[in-house]
Design a protein around this motif. Structure first.
Motif, PDB file in Angstrom:
ATOM      1  N   TRP A   6      70.030  11.096  57.661  1.00 35.83           N
ATOM      2  CA  TRP A   6      70.683  10.409  56.562  1.00 35.83           C
ATOM      3  C   TRP A   6      71.938   9.724  57.079  1.00 35.83           C
ATOM      4  N   TYR A   7      72.236   8.557  56.522  1.00 29.85           N
ATOM      5  CA  TYR A   7      73.434   7.797  56.862  1.00 29.85           C
ATOM      6  C   TYR A   7      74.222   7.554  55.579  1.00 29.85           C
ATOM      7  N   PHE A   8      75.550   7.628  55.679  1.00 30.06           N
ATOM      8  CA  PHE A   8      76.380   7.320  54.515  1.00 30.06           C
ATOM      9  C   PHE A   8      77.782   6.959  54.974  1.00 30.06           C
ATOM     10  N   PHE A   9      78.499   6.221  54.109  1.00 29.79           N
ATOM     11  CA  PHE A   9      79.907   5.912  54.332  1.00 29.79           C
ATOM     12  C   PHE A   9      80.735   6.974  53.630  1.00 29.79           C
ATOM     13  N   SER A  10      81.884   7.295  54.202  1.00 30.17           N
ATOM     14  CA  SER A  10      82.755   8.295  53.595  1.00 30.17           C
ATOM     15  C   SER A  10      84.210   8.014  53.964  1.00 30.17           C
ATOM     16  N   LEU A  11      85.095   8.310  53.039  1.00 35.71           N
ATOM     17  CA  LEU A  11      86.524   8.294  53.357  1.00 35.71           C
ATOM     18  C   LEU A  11      86.854   9.600  54.053  1.00 35.71           C
ATOM     19  N   ARG A  12      87.657   9.537  55.109  1.00 38.60           N
ATOM     20  CA  ARG A  12      88.062  10.775  55.781  1.00 38.60           C
ATOM     21  C   ARG A  12      89.061  11.501  54.895  1.00 38.60           C
ATOM     22  N   ASP A  13      88.689  12.684  54.455  1.00 37.38           N
ATOM     23  CA  ASP A  13      89.531  13.491  53.578  1.00 37.38           C
ATOM     24  C   ASP A  13      90.620  14.164  54.408  1.00 37.38           C
ATOM     25  N   ARG A  14      91.847  14.087  53.958  1.00 40.41           N
ATOM     26  CA  ARG A  14      92.968  14.695  54.676  1.00 40.41           C
ATOM     27  C   ARG A  14      93.228  16.103  54.156  1.00 40.41           C
ATOM     28  N   LYS A  15      93.508  17.015  55.082  1.00 40.15           N
ATOM     29  CA  LYS A  15      93.800  18.393  54.702  1.00 40.15           C
ATOM     30  C   LYS A  15      95.148  18.474  53.987  1.00 40.15           C
ATOM     31  N   GLY A  47      83.541  -4.107  75.582  1.00 42.81           N
ATOM     32  CA  GLY A  47      84.791  -3.784  74.892  1.00 42.81           C
ATOM     33  C   GLY A  47      84.637  -2.591  73.954  1.00 42.81           C
ATOM     34  N   LEU A  48      85.720  -1.909  73.715  1.00 45.93           N
ATOM     35  CA  LEU A  48      85.723  -0.742  72.844  1.00 45.93           C
ATOM     36  C   LEU A  48      85.558  -1.182  71.387  1.00 45.93           C
ATOM     37  N   LEU A  49      84.532  -0.637  70.724  1.00 46.57           N
ATOM     38  CA  LEU A  49      84.296  -0.913  69.306  1.00 46.57           C
ATOM     39  C   LEU A  49      84.810   0.221  68.424  1.00 46.57           C
ATOM     40  N   GLY A  50      84.562   1.438  68.868  1.00 51.86           N
ATOM     41  CA  GLY A  50      84.945   2.582  68.052  1.00 51.86           C
ATOM     42  C   GLY A  50      84.755   3.887  68.795  1.00 51.86           C
ATOM     43  N   MET A  51      84.783   4.974  68.007  1.00 57.21           N
ATOM     44  CA  MET A  51      84.651   6.311  68.574  1.00 57.21           C
ATOM     45  C   MET A  51      83.591   7.079  67.801  1.00 57.21           C
ATOM     46  N   LYS A  52      82.947   8.030  68.492  1.00 62.12           N
ATOM     47  CA  LYS A  52      81.922   8.868  67.887  1.00 62.12           C
ATOM     48  C   LYS A  52      82.335  10.325  68.056  1.00 62.12           C
ATOM     49  N   LYS A  53      82.352  11.067  66.962  1.00 60.28           N
ATOM     50  CA  LYS A  53      82.678  12.488  66.983  1.00 60.28           C
ATOM     51  C   LYS A  53      81.431  13.255  66.571  1.00 60.28           C
ATOM     52  N   GLU A  74      79.976  11.263  63.473  1.00 61.28           N
ATOM     53  CA  GLU A  74      80.926  10.497  62.669  1.00 61.28           C
ATOM     54  C   GLU A  74      81.409   9.326  63.514  1.00 61.28           C
ATOM     55  N   TYR A  75      81.177   8.113  63.031  1.00 56.15           N
ATOM     56  CA  TYR A  75      81.571   6.893  63.752  1.00 56.15           C
ATOM     57  C   TYR A  75      82.752   6.248  63.037  1.00 56.15           C
ATOM     58  N   ARG A  76      83.769   5.864  63.810  1.00 52.83           N
ATOM     59  CA  ARG A  76      84.923   5.176  63.230  1.00 52.83           C
ATOM     60  C   ARG A  76      85.320   4.008  64.130  1.00 52.83           C
ATOM     61  N   LEU A  77      85.879   2.975  63.524  1.00 52.11           N
ATOM     62  CA  LEU A  77      86.339   1.819  64.291  1.00 52.11           C
ATOM     63  C   LEU A  77      87.578   2.186  65.084  1.00 52.11           C
ATOM     64  N   ASP A  78      87.729   1.551  66.234  1.00 52.54           N
ATOM     65  CA  ASP A  78      88.900   1.797  67.075  1.00 52.54           C
ATOM     66  C   ASP A  78      89.164   0.532  67.892  1.00 52.54           C
ATOM     67  N   GLY A  79      90.215   0.548  68.661  1.00 52.26           N
ATOM     68  CA  GLY A  79      90.546  -0.611  69.477  1.00 52.26           C
ATOM     69  C   GLY A  79      90.980  -1.794  68.612  1.00 52.26           C
ATOM     70  N   ASP A  80      90.510  -2.988  68.935  1.00 54.58           N
ATOM     71  CA  ASP A  80      90.879  -4.211  68.200  1.00 54.58           C
ATOM     72  C   ASP A  80      90.344  -4.207  66.769  1.00 54.58           C
ATOM     73  N   PHE A  81      89.317  -3.401  66.494  1.00 55.91           N
ATOM     74  CA  PHE A  81      88.691  -3.384  65.172  1.00 55.91           C
ATOM     75  C   PHE A  81      89.333  -2.365  64.229  1.00 55.91           C
ATOM     76  N   VAL A  92      84.548   6.042  57.515  1.00 57.24           N
ATOM     77  CA  VAL A  92      83.694   6.378  58.654  1.00 57.24           C
ATOM     78  C   VAL A  92      82.241   6.243  58.220  1.00 57.24           C
ATOM     79  N   ILE A  93      81.363   6.067  59.174  1.00 54.51           N
ATOM     80  CA  ILE A  93      79.919   6.112  58.934  1.00 54.51           C
ATOM     81  C   ILE A  93      79.434   7.438  59.509  1.00 54.51           C
ATOM     82  N   CYS A  94      78.681   8.183  58.715  1.00 56.29           N
ATOM     83  CA  CYS A  94      78.186   9.479  59.158  1.00 56.29           C
ATOM     84  C   CYS A  94      76.666   9.465  59.260  1.00 56.29           C
TER      85      CYS A  94
END
Length: 106
Positions: A6-15, A47-53, A74-81, A92-94
């Motif tokens: 399954w794929y979905f978009f989500s806001l990263r919830d802060r503790k 070039g760096l697009l993002g990060m994967k956790k 969990e994929y998030r944009l990083d670098g110039d993006f 993030v995209i999960c």
């Protein structure tokens, strides 16, 4: 549902409202990060697009949770993006999937 992943978009919830620490607790357990974040690079120019956790789901409460075979990337944009000026509203995209049992070779 019959799907393998399954794929979905989500806001990263802060503790905490003013902190950067992410809340990954649920009613049934929690998602625990494993290893380091990995870079996602462009195939065109490298070039760096993002990060994967990578995260694994544990049933119960930390630190005595029971590890399951559910994995989330969990994929998030990083670098110039990256939009670092809006880090509190970071999307993030999960991708979630159930890790299949490994086949034993003789």
């Amino acid at each position: 549902m019959g799907e393998r992943e399954w794929y979905f978009f989500s806001l990263r919830d802060r503790k905490y409202p003013s902190g950067l620490r992410t809340n990954r607790a649920t009613g049934a357990g929690y998602w625990k990060a494993t290893g380091k974040d990995r870079e996602v690079v462009s195939g065109a120019n490298g070039g760096l697009l993002g990060m994967k956790k990578t995260l694994v789901f544990y049933k119960g409460r930390a630190p005595r949770g029971e590890k399951t075979k559910w994995v989330m990337h969990e994929y998030r944009l990083d670098g110039d993006f990256s939009c670092r000026h809006t880090a509190k509203d970071e999307w993030v995209i999960c991708r979630i999937f159930h890790k299949a049992a490994e086949k034993k070779s003789l």
